[in-house]
Design a protein around this motif. Structure first.
Motif, mmCIF file in Angstrom:
data_model
loop_
_atom_site.group_PDB
_atom_site.id
_atom_site.type_symbol
_atom_site.label_atom_id
_atom_site.label_comp_id
_atom_site.label_asym_id
_atom_site.label_seq_id
_atom_site.Cartn_x
_atom_site.Cartn_y
_atom_site.Cartn_z
ATOM 1 N N ILE A 67 0.831 -1.208 0.000
ATOM 2 C CA ILE A 67 0.000 0.000 0.000
ATOM 3 C C ILE A 67 0.863 1.254 0.000
ATOM 4 O O ILE A 67 0.618 2.205 -0.758
ATOM 5 C CB ILE A 67 -0.947 -0.011 1.222
ATOM 6 N N VAL A 68 1.893 1.274 0.871
ATOM 7 C CA VAL A 68 2.782 2.441 0.943
ATOM 8 C C VAL A 68 3.477 2.666 -0.399
ATOM 9 O O VAL A 68 3.578 3.797 -0.893
ATOM 10 C CB VAL A 68 3.818 2.254 2.068
ATOM 11 N N TYR B 246 2.487 1.651 -3.380
ATOM 12 C CA TYR B 246 1.510 2.050 -4.400
ATOM 13 C C TYR B 246 1.138 3.523 -4.244
ATOM 14 O O TYR B 246 1.070 4.265 -5.220
ATOM 15 C CB TYR B 246 0.268 1.168 -4.307
ATOM 16 N N ARG B 247 0.901 3.947 -2.992
ATOM 17 C CA ARG B 247 0.524 5.348 -2.752
ATOM 18 C C ARG B 247 1.663 6.297 -3.108
ATOM 19 O O ARG B 247 1.433 7.431 -3.548
ATOM 20 C CB ARG B 247 0.112 5.544 -1.295
ATOM 21 N N LEU C 242 1.390 6.501 -6.873
ATOM 22 C CA LEU C 242 0.069 6.806 -7.437
ATOM 23 C C LEU C 242 -0.020 8.232 -7.972
ATOM 24 O O LEU C 242 -0.369 8.448 -9.139
ATOM 25 C CB LEU C 242 -1.009 6.584 -6.378
ATOM 26 N N SER C 243 0.256 9.237 -7.132
ATOM 27 C CA SER C 243 0.121 10.632 -7.558
ATOM 28 C C SER C 243 1.077 10.966 -8.692
ATOM 29 O O SER C 243 0.734 11.726 -9.611
ATOM 30 C CB SER C 243 0.376 11.564 -6.372
ATOM 31 N N ASN D 256 -1.518 -0.979 -13.003
ATOM 32 C CA ASN D 256 -1.596 0.420 -12.604
ATOM 33 C C ASN D 256 -1.491 1.381 -13.781
ATOM 34 O O ASN D 256 -2.193 2.397 -13.844
ATOM 35 C CB ASN D 256 -0.489 0.724 -11.591
ATOM 36 N N GLN E 46 -4.432 4.088 -14.379
ATOM 37 C CA GLN E 46 -4.203 5.534 -14.353
ATOM 38 C C GLN E 46 -4.476 6.171 -15.709
ATOM 39 O O GLN E 46 -4.965 7.301 -15.792
ATOM 40 C CB GLN E 46 -2.766 5.837 -13.899
#
Length: 480
Positions: free
Chosen positions: A55-56, A58-59, A62-63, A181, A185
């Protein structure tokens, strides 16, 4: 255009496969978690401890990935724009010898697009690699714990092999989701751009009980009308007051930026006045149905907008049920019939996209015919004789004078010859109506109108005695 064609195409191409993969991976992930818990709860909890690392990671990306995809779509849209501009303005580009400049500009945008694609690929590769590394570390830790558990006798070899084989149902979908991903996106960015268009608010809305006017006589009254465009610092039009009787010919004059086009746009309700009220035959135009209003009020724009097809199909555009005789009559009024009859295919001549095979004047006359065939109650001519030669312009002015007898006509013009025919002259300056009245009245006042057209007025006054003298000489010769 890129939003409509490219973004929608990207969504259509990706969405079905993306959702199927997303659903199957999430289902596999849930099933794998249940299996691991059922085999060995303590080792399953260790496996679940790797999830926060995913999760860390990916986050973190992500942006960054979303921002790059946004820039990719924007550069793609700019490339479409450059291509469209150069195709439409190829004559201007060639006339200024700017082929090299436009080529370099295009290559510059392509280079930006490719650099962004490279950055996007690097970021997604790093994301996939880190997710794979987390899976590898997690699998190694679980293998060690499994061996220790078998040594201590708390786990059988069969359960260990079953657990070890089932770990793939947990880590495999996570790695697949990270690989997806780039597509996720890409689609999210395209969806955002498409919904920006779909969510755009409709600024001109019909009243709930809009009036459907079956006929319109053409009385137009402006009462304290002002217009300010959104985000504009000042008013485009300010406190306009005038009344036009049915069947009147109204000429609107003023320097560039005075608000002439803004005034006629209000009549078509392309904008609503910020202040004041406009009535047509006594009805507030905001209470008239848009379709009904625009069926009776038509405009010939300054720049003709034509469609690929035949001359006849373009003339019929606003009145598809028009008969051949009505088509001919409209083209005659627009001084276009003689030209059409000189063509081999006559009214069935293909004009190409945007009327590419026609001259500027021919496009204007065709645009006039498209409007006249609808027989509007109120006719607006937005300086539509600007691209015509003097002879044709004179004929068109006489035609406007004839057709204005049966309808109200608003003419934006810079020609004194047309102003002399007007029943009412509206003189705009800085968005304000500074003078109104007949031609003779405004010339006698020698105000803004006279100063604006002094050269044309003096030239016409000098020509008038010569014309009268020529007429007298012709009459004397006939008598003799």
């Amino acid at each position: 255009m890129a939003r409509v064609m490219d973004d929608v195409g990207a969504i259509q191409w990706s969405i079905s496969g993306l959702f199927i993969s997303l659903f199957s991976n999430i289902t596999t992930l849930v099933v794998g978690a249940v299996i691991l818990v059922s085999i060995n709860l303590s080792m399953a909890m260790v496996a679940f401890c790797t999830l926060p690392f995913y999760i860390v990671t990916y986050r973190f990306f992500l942006s960054r990935v979303r921002a790059v995809n946004k820039f990719i779509r924007e550069r793609n849209s700019e490339i479409y724009g450059i291509i469209g501009e150069n195709l439409n303005g190829v004559r201007v580009v060639k006339s200024f010898a700017r082929e090299r400049y436009e080529t370099l500009r295009f290559y510059h945008k392509i280079a930006q697009f490719l650099r962004l694609q490279r950055t996007n690929a690097v970021q997604n590769t790093l994301l996939s690699t880190l997710c794979g590394l987390i899976s590898g570390v997690g699998t190694t830790v679980l293998t060690y714990l499994g061996i220790v558990a078998m040594r201590d006798g708390t786990m059988t070899l069969g359960n260990y092999l079953y657990f070890n084989g089932s770990v793939g149902f947990l880590f495999g979908p996570i790695v697949s989701l990270s690989d997806m991903n780039i597509n996720i996106q890409y689609v999210m960015t395209a969806l955002t751009r498409v919904f920006e268009v779909l969510d755009e608010k409709v600024k001109i809305e019909e009243a709930e009980n809009a009036v459907d006017m079956q006929e319109m006589y053409g009385e137009v009254i402006f009462r304290h009308v002002s217009l300010q465009y959104e985000e504009a610092p000042g008013y485009a039009l300010r406190d306009l007051n005038f009344a036009v009787m049915p069947g009147s010919l109204v000429c609107i004059v003023g320097q560039s930026g005075a608000g002439k086009s803004s005034l006629v746009n209000l009549l078509l309700r392309l904008y609503d006045p910020t202040e004041g009220r406009i009535t047509v035959d006594g009805e507030d135009i905001r209470d008239i149905g848009l379709k009904s209003l625009r069926r009776h009020i038509r405009m010939v724009p300054q720049e003709a907008m034509l469609f690929s097809g035949t001359l006849a199909s373009n003339i019929r555009y606003g009145h598809p049920e028009a008969t051949p005789s009505e088509v001919i009559q409209a083209s005659q009024k627009a001084e276009l019939h003689d030209f059409i009859m000189s063509l081999p295919a006559k009214y069935e001549t293909e004009i190409g996209e945007g009327g590419v095979s026609l001259s500027g004047g021919q496009k204007q006359r065709l645009s006039m015919a498209m409007t006249l065939i609808t027989n509007p109650s109120v006719l607006i001519l937005d300086d539509s004789t600007s691209a015509l030669d003097a002879k044709t312009e004179g004929r068109i002015q006489r035609t406007v004078g004839r057709i204005a007898k049966d309808r109200t006509a608003f003419v934006i013009t810079q020609k004194v010859a047309m102003c002399r025919k007007a029943d009412l002259l509206l003189v705009l300056k800085g968005g304000r109506l500074v003078e109104q009245g007949t031609y003779d009245k405004l010339v006698r006042q020698q105000g803004v109108f006279y100063d604006m057209f002094r050269t044309q007025i003096e030239a016409m006054e000098q020509e008038a005695p010569e014309v009268e003298k020529e007429k007298e000489e012709v009459e004397e010769a006939v008598v003799a």
